[in-house]
Design a protein around this motif. Structure first.
Motif, PDB file in Angstrom:
ATOM      1  N   PRO A   1      93.728 -34.095  33.234  1.00  0.00           N
ATOM      2  CA  PRO A   1      93.491 -34.119  34.641  1.00  0.00           C
ATOM      3  C   PRO A   1      94.256 -35.457  35.272  1.00  0.00           C
ATOM      4  N   GLN A   2      93.977 -36.541  34.376  1.00  0.00           N
ATOM      5  CA  GLN A   2      94.279 -37.827  35.115  1.00  0.00           C
ATOM      6  C   GLN A   2      95.636 -38.024  35.346  1.00  0.00           C
ATOM      7  N   ILE A   3      96.480 -37.433  34.076  1.00  0.00           N
ATOM      8  CA  ILE A   3      97.896 -37.441  33.934  1.00  0.00           C
ATOM      9  C   ILE A   3      98.402 -36.448  35.392  1.00  0.00           C
ATOM     10  N   TRP A   4      97.715 -35.314  35.352  1.00  0.00           N
ATOM     11  CA  TRP A   4      98.181 -34.262  36.401  1.00  0.00           C
ATOM     12  C   TRP A   4      98.195 -34.842  37.765  1.00  0.00           C
ATOM     13  N   GLN A   5      96.906 -35.400  38.162  1.00  0.00           N
ATOM     14  CA  GLN A   5      96.780 -35.903  39.277  1.00  0.00           C
ATOM     15  C   GLN A   5      97.759 -36.980  39.539  1.00  0.00           C
ATOM     16  N   TYR A   6      98.049 -38.046  38.863  1.00  0.00           N
ATOM     17  CA  TYR A   6      98.945 -39.111  39.326  1.00  0.00           C
ATOM     18  C   TYR A   6     100.461 -39.175  38.895  1.00  0.00           C
ATOM     19  N   ILE A   7     100.746 -38.090  38.577  1.00  0.00           N
ATOM     20  CA  ILE A   7     102.317 -37.850  38.546  1.00  0.00           C
ATOM     21  C   ILE A   7     102.925 -38.013  39.897  1.00  0.00           C
ATOM     22  N   GLY A   8     102.260 -37.435  40.967  1.00  0.00           N
ATOM     23  CA  GLY A   8     102.834 -37.738  42.333  1.00  0.00           C
ATOM     24  C   GLY A   8     102.972 -39.038  42.635  1.00  0.00           C
ATOM     25  N   TYR A   9     101.949 -39.948  42.461  1.00  0.00           N
ATOM     26  CA  TYR A   9     101.987 -41.331  42.833  1.00  0.00           C
ATOM     27  C   TYR A   9     103.178 -42.159  42.238  1.00  0.00           C
ATOM     28  N   SER A  10     103.251 -41.721  40.849  1.00  0.00           N
ATOM     29  CA  SER A  10     104.469 -42.417  40.253  1.00  0.00           C
ATOM     30  C   SER A  10     105.901 -41.998  40.679  1.00  0.00           C
ATOM     31  N   LEU A  11     105.765 -40.396  41.118  1.00  0.00           N
ATOM     32  CA  LEU A  11     106.747 -39.883  41.544  1.00  0.00           C
ATOM     33  C   LEU A  11     107.463 -40.462  42.996  1.00  0.00           C
ATOM     34  N   VAL A  12     106.721 -40.974  43.812  1.00  0.00           N
ATOM     35  CA  VAL A  12     106.928 -41.147  45.079  1.00  0.00           C
ATOM     36  C   VAL A  12     107.560 -42.799  45.055  1.00  0.00           C
ATOM     37  N   ILE A  13     106.960 -43.590  43.974  1.00  0.00           N
ATOM     38  CA  ILE A  13     107.304 -44.905  43.847  1.00  0.00           C
ATOM     39  C   ILE A  13     109.028 -44.701  43.288  1.00  0.00           C
ATOM     40  N   ILE A  14     109.240 -44.005  42.256  1.00  0.00           N
ATOM     41  CA  ILE A  14     110.437 -43.957  41.496  1.00  0.00           C
ATOM     42  C   ILE A  14     111.446 -43.129  42.404  1.00  0.00           C
ATOM     43  N   PHE A  15     111.075 -42.078  43.244  1.00  0.00           N
ATOM     44  CA  PHE A  15     111.876 -41.448  44.166  1.00  0.00           C
ATOM     45  C   PHE A  15     112.432 -42.248  44.993  1.00  0.00           C
ATOM     46  N   ALA A  16     111.595 -43.308  45.677  1.00  0.00           N
ATOM     47  CA  ALA A  16     111.931 -44.202  46.879  1.00  0.00           C
ATOM     48  C   ALA A  16     113.139 -45.043  46.309  1.00  0.00           C
ATOM     49  N   ALA A  17     113.053 -45.525  44.882  1.00  0.00           N
ATOM     50  CA  ALA A  17     114.136 -46.244  44.273  1.00  0.00           C
ATOM     51  C   ALA A  17     115.408 -45.428  44.280  1.00  0.00           C
ATOM     52  N   MET A  18     115.313 -44.123  43.896  1.00  0.00           N
ATOM     53  CA  MET A  18     116.529 -43.079  43.578  1.00  0.00           C
ATOM     54  C   MET A  18     117.195 -43.146  45.074  1.00  0.00           C
TER      55      MET A  18
END
Length: 287
Positions: A161-178
């Motif tokens: 559940p920790q991995i599942w919850q924070y995928i979105g957090y990493s996604l926002v950081i990486i998506f902003a760079a993309m």
């Protein structure tokens, strides 16, 4: 005139500086001091040198819990970050509706970890939980587990559940760079006949390296201080089978009232965080 200008600025900085010093810097130094003492949280701390560290490193539970934490770090880096990177790339290629999907992926991040922990404790229930029931319906009853009481699987049940919850957090950081990549790069790649994999591996990932490194550092340091899920799901049990370093520190200091030993665990968490962050940054620079 310049002196007045700097003095004026200092008055605005001072409140934040005081708050940061009192609530962040001072507790760090207090923890270091208490790690060299024998203290139950009530009487006067008594200096005992490095006895807490000797005792801590001699504990088998400490090394088992450190391995659990390493597993969480590994899952965060090698599962969470790649999934977030791929999803970010898929959102980048989707011109319509990407804001909706970005929000959907980020929603779990804003939910309290304790609430998600309670939700997953219901999912993992061996008698009425939907996971075992779905396995029965799929005629896979042999795969049913006591997800929160079997020492062989409990740590993985807490990590998921920790991995599942924070995928979105990493996604926002990486998506902003993309999103900051010049569109001409993609147009040139399209003209040259590059497929999606070539664009992803040779353009997107290299140009987002700094953001990915930041995301990795955040998930590593977050894993080292992980507490909520372990406590909400199992309170670190059975025994310490699903404990992480922060859970072990809490149980040692606030349940067993061994504040000196608990502080030594806190200091090791801080050292691991600084060391791993430095290694990751160095590795990122060399690439």
């Amino acid at each position: 005139m310049k002196k007045k200008k700097y003095l004026f600025a200092a008055w605005f900085i001072l409140p934040a500086f005081i708050i940061y010093t009192v609530f962040i810097v001072a507790p760090v130094f207090f923890s270091i001091y208490y790690s060299f003492t024998s203290w139950d949280g009530i009487g006067t701390p008594k200096l005992n040198g490095i006895q807490n560290y000797i005792k801590m490193f001699a504990m088998k539970d400490y090394w088992r819990i450190l391995l659990n934490t390493a597993r969480l770090i590994g899952a965060s880096v090698f599962i969470q970050i790649p999934i977030a990177t791929v999803l970010s790339f898929l959102l980048l290629r989707k011109t319509k509706g990407y804001k909706f999907f970005r929000t959907v992926y980020f929603v779990p991040v804003v939910v309290a970890p304790i609430a998600i922990g309670i939700m997953f404790s219901i999912f993992y229930n061996g008698d009425v939980g939907p996971i075992n029931q779905l396995l029965d319906l799929a005629h896979l009853s042999s795969l049913k587990q006591n997800w929160l009481s079997d020492v062989k699987v409990v740590v993985h049940s807490v990590i998921f559940p920790q991995i599942w919850q924070y995928i979105g957090y990493s996604l926002v950081i990486i998506f902003a760079a993309m999103k900051s990549i010049d569109s001409e790069m993609f147009e040139s790649a399209q003209i040259d006949g590059a497929n999606a994999w070539a664009v992803f591996s040779r353009i997107v990932v290299p140009m987002c390296k700094d953001a990915i490194i930041v995301a990795i550092i955040l998930v590593v340091t977050g894993s080292l201080k992980s507490f909520d899920y372990s406590w909400a799901l199992t309170q670190g049990g059975p025994g310490n089978a699903s404990s992480f370093l922060a859970t072990f520190m809490y149980k040692t200091a606030f349940v067993q009232n061994k504040f000196g030993l608990g502080s030594s665990i806190t200091v090791t968490i801080m050292i691991y965080s600084i060391a791993l962050s430095a290694i990751i940054k160095r590795f990122g620079r060399e690439d």
